[in-house]
Design a protein around this motif. Structure first.
Motif: not given
Length: 559
Positions: A382-386, A435-438
């Motif tokens: 799921f994290l890879t998809l995000l 910046r631009g993080f998950i």
């Protein structure tokens, strides 16, 4: 009306076009008579000039100057009776007028006077204008009736295509296909549509009609393309018309204008409905997150349209446009607020997630409520998809966003907890200057597990643990439970417990002994200690419910 159409009427019978025939498509809005050399200062744009040529007879330079001036003012032409005073127009002037595509018309053979020609020409123009107005009203009424009957924009597009006998495209402000006439739905028309769309992507935002001519073989016979913007308070998109030959007709333009007007009004209505629906959705989630919804049943009833259901597994993601975002990459959406643009962009890109989701906004954040399936939930995947979604937004839309992810919950009343965790995760990421993080919410305490248990089960376990205190009065029960909590919070240290409660050590011993006698257990037993610690950890979740019930009772009593 067009000059060639005016000349086709009986009043201009026996006219002769001396030069500038290629300019006969010019528009005539009025007619005037020249009776002196100073008429040049009183001409109006798109005014046809009638002359007898008397004062031009021996002054060819004045005629040359007059033609140049009329051409600059977009006058449709000069109709002149050269034989009345034996006027001879030099060949050089005729050649110059032809290069300017400026018509000079010989009307010597017309028996009527210039005054009669002026009067009847004006009458024809007024009649034509009246017909055009009636035509415009008729078309507007026809399209409006379709909307009122529930036909929608799609029916207008098809009717317009039939009325003009040309294929029609309707594009959104993002140059995505919104609708098209039936002919363009054939597979063999797909390359043609793709060529038109790829060309439009290279153009700036158009705020006025534009006509293009294509020479690419994919266009086939439809080489002429007319593009008409649809504008309300903002740029909404385009009506695109594909033609085999360029059409120059006021009726053609009027039909398009009326269709665009009706589509604009219907778009405004749809926007109002969408904005109202979005506002209701945002208000619902704001109330749910802030704890203003009293019960799970109420939350499920109000949120059924947003995918909320009993015993489902929910996850909240919060998204924020990074503060240093310049907004570049969204210039094509002039007239729309950045927030609307970002909302649509995020929603479109998040459709790559296989789970069903509902998107909402709260303050400066975008929220996504996902419904998860336990069987196929893989966090790493799921994290890879995000990550792929955020990368695509950055590359294609030049939009940098950061995501915070809360923990999954099973009770709809705990969605607010997941949202707050997602917000905290965002704040943690920004504190590290990223910046631009998950960012995941990292919680290793027991509250993560408790959120996965239904509220009824939590309440049952809690009441079972402290059922021995149920026969006591409220003040004594509160005193014993406060002592128990402090005792376990201080790692079963009597002195520290007494300090925290501001009481004597012997008072602590007395209360603890009373608890053991009431419950028939040893407080030092590890399993007993664990049970009490878990029960105390449940209190924040149960208090949320209790507080909502209190608010509900107060509200009903006041009513």
């Amino acid at each position: 009306m067009r000059l060639d159409i005016l000349l086709a009427h009986d009043i201009f019978k026996k006219h002769q076009v001396l030069t500038g025939e290629s300019g006969l498509s010019r528009t005539v809005e009025s007619v005037n008579i020249m009776d002196g050399p100073d008429i040049i200062h009183y001409l109006k744009p798109r005014e046809l000039l009638l002359a007898n040529g008397y004062f031009l007879k021996d002054r060819p330079e004045v005629l040359s100057e007059l033609i140049e001036h009329m051409n600059r003012m977009d006058c449709p032409g000069l109709a002149i009776k050269t034989k009345r005073f034996s006027l001879s127009i030099p060949a050089a002037i005729l050649e110059r007028a032809d290069r300017l595509h400026f018509p000079i018309i010989e009307i010597s053979e017309i028996s009527h006077s210039l005054g009669v020609i002026l009067q009847q020409s004006t009458s024809l123009i007024l009649d034509n204008k009246s017909y055009e107005l009636q035509y415009a009203l008729s078309i507007h009424k026809q399209f409006s009736s379709m909307i009122m009957a529930g036909g929608g924009i799609s029916q207008i597009v098809e009717s317009l295509a039939q009325l003009l006998s040309v294929p029609v495209l309707l594009l959104s402000h993002k140059l995505q296909l919104s609708d098209c006439s039936s002919l363009l739905k054939n597979k063999n028309m797909q390359p043609l549509m793709a060529r038109v769309l790829s060309t439009l992507l290279t153009l700036p935002v158009l705020d006025a009609p534009v006509s293009l001519c294509f020479f690419h073989p994919e266009m086939g016979e439809y080489r002429h393309v007319d593009i008409h913007p649809i504008i309300t308070s903002r740029h909404e998109g385009y009506l695109v018309f594909l033609q085999q030959e360029q059409t120059i007709s006021n009726l053609y333009t009027l039909a398009i204008e009326q269709a665009a007007n009706v589509i604009s009004m219907e778009t405004i209505k749809e926007q109002a409905v969408k904005e109202r629906s979005r506002r209701y959705k945002n208000e619902f989630f704001s109330d749910l997150i802030d704890g203003f919804i009293a019960s799970e049943q109420e939350a499920l009833y109000l949120g059924r349209k947003y995918g909320l259901k009993h015993n489902a597994l929910f996850l909240i993601i919060t998204a924020k446009i990074d503060d240093s975002q310049t907004g570049s990459g969204t210039e094509a959406f002039i007239g729309r607020s950045d927030r609307d643009v970002h909302y649509d962009l995020l929603k479109r890109h998040f459709t790559a997630i296989p789970n069903t989701f509902t998107m909402f906004t709260k303050n400066d954040l975008f929220g996504l409520l996902l419904t998860l399936q336990d069987s196929d939930w893989e966090e790493e995947k799921f994290l890879t998809l995000l990550g792929n979604i955020t990368s695509e937004l950055s590359q294609k839309a030049n939009l940098s966003i950061s995501l915070g992810i809360g923990n999954p919950v099973t009770n709809v009343l705990d969605i607010g907890l997941s949202y707050r965790e997602a917000v905290e995760a965002l704040q943690t990421g920004y504190l590290t200057k990223k910046r631009g993080f998950i960012q995941l919410y990292n919680s290793n305490d027991i509250s993560y597990l408790l959120r996965l248990i239904s509220n009824d089960e939590l309440e049952h376990f809690y009441e079972k643990t402290f059922q021995s205190f149920s026969s006591m009065d409220a003040s004594e029960k509160s005193e014993l439970m406060r002592t128990l909590r402090a005792y376990y919070d201080n790692q079963s240290q009597l002195v520290e417990t007494a300090k925290q409660l501001y009481i004597h050590r012997n008072t602590v011993l007395y209360r603890l002994d009373k608890c053991e006698r009431l419950m028939g257990v040893s407080l030092k037993d590890p399993m007993v200690s664990l049970r009490f610690r878990v029960a105390f950890a449940m209190e924040p979740f149960l208090k949320v419910k209790d507080q909502k019930n209190v608010r509900t009772n107060v509200s009903s009593n006041s009513n």
